[in-house]
Scaffold this active site. Sequence first.
Site, short mmCIF file in Angstrom:
data_model
loop_
_atom_site.label_atom_id
_atom_site.label_comp_id
_atom_site.label_asym_id
_atom_site.label_seq_id
_atom_site.Cartn_x
_atom_site.Cartn_y
_atom_site.Cartn_z
CG ASP A 122 -0.15 -0.12 2.53
OD1 ASP A 122 1.10 -0.20 2.48
OD2 ASP A 122 -0.78 -0.13 3.60
CB CYS A 147 5.35 -2.51 2.21
SG CYS A 147 6.51 -1.97 0.94
CG HIS A 179 6.06 -5.73 -0.85
ND1 HIS A 179 5.08 -4.84 -0.46
CD2 HIS A 179 5.98 -6.78 0.01
CE1 HIS A 179 4.42 -5.34 0.57
NE2 HIS A 179 4.95 -6.51 0.88
CG HIS A 222 3.92 14.06 -12.64
ND1 HIS A 222 3.48 13.86 -13.94
CD2 HIS A 222 3.53 15.33 -12.31
CE1 HIS A 222 2.85 14.93 -14.37
NE2 HIS A 222 2.89 15.85 -13.41
#
EC number: 3.4.19.12
Length: 315
Positions: A124, A127, A234, A309
């Site tokens: 999300d 992590c 992750h 961005h």
Amino acid sequence: MCDVAHMFLLGQYRMLRLRCKAKNGTHLMQGLTHQSCVQELKDKIEELTGIPCDVQKIMVGYPPSSLDLRNGEAHIKDYPIKSGDTLIVEEEKNKPKPQTQTTVTKGPSFDPHPVVERRVVPADNSCLFTSVHYVMEGGVYDPACASEMRGLIAQIVASDPTAYSEAVLGKSNEDYCAWIRRDDTWGGAIEVSILSKFYRCEICVVDTQTVRVDRFGEDAGYTKRVLLIYDGIHYDPLQKVVPNSDVPPQTVFSATDDIILAEALELADEARRKRQFTDVNRFALRCMVCQTGLVGQKEAREHAKDTGHTNFGEV
């Protein structure tokens, strides 16, 4: 004084690195010197790996060559072994293991053996923060902790603009603090380093793609160690658990416990063999602001630099 030997478990092999801090190179591993006999070395290897002396196949060099260590009275100095070398130890399957005297028991016994496992947390964007909080709190999962962790990092960075300058952060101190507080930004090496200092704990990140350990706070003299596993994008926490037991997981270890590092590396190697990692140089991304398609972290960094961005999603 010399360090305790480091052990890496790779498949069926045990790899022992002989490390030493002595300038004269006389010490091999704790309690051994070049004057020690071969049997002492084999006994130490059995202590570290669990492989009985009689079925040890010990190799050194590259490509690895076997050592003839049948003469237990010979001295280590008579063999091509020196401090810093890596010994590869394999159990010879064709040799019978030494027989031990059996005893009669009244019934079956069960002695659960703790194992190291990955505790999966949500992907999300937070992590890393969830994983660090989980291991530092002894296995307490709190999905709401990320905001607090991000705020903590921002406060630490803002309090020391000299140490955390634009050269270190890649953006101004003020911009970084605003950026890290957002719930759509990812943490990485900078944030792990900051949290290691805050918790005064060595944080080891085991990479499943390269099967290596990055040890944050390694030279700070911390007494505690926690472990995370990283697949390229992750983070998950690592813990030691007793299967089929109500015993709470162990997430904090001694900083001198190199066996836990070996077990974590074995877990990472298994993930690598199953290709449970993301190649950050080739994975497909999309800018969630302008919907531009990108490939790899290099293009993502360049896009972020050109446009400002920083919200990306994996395709």
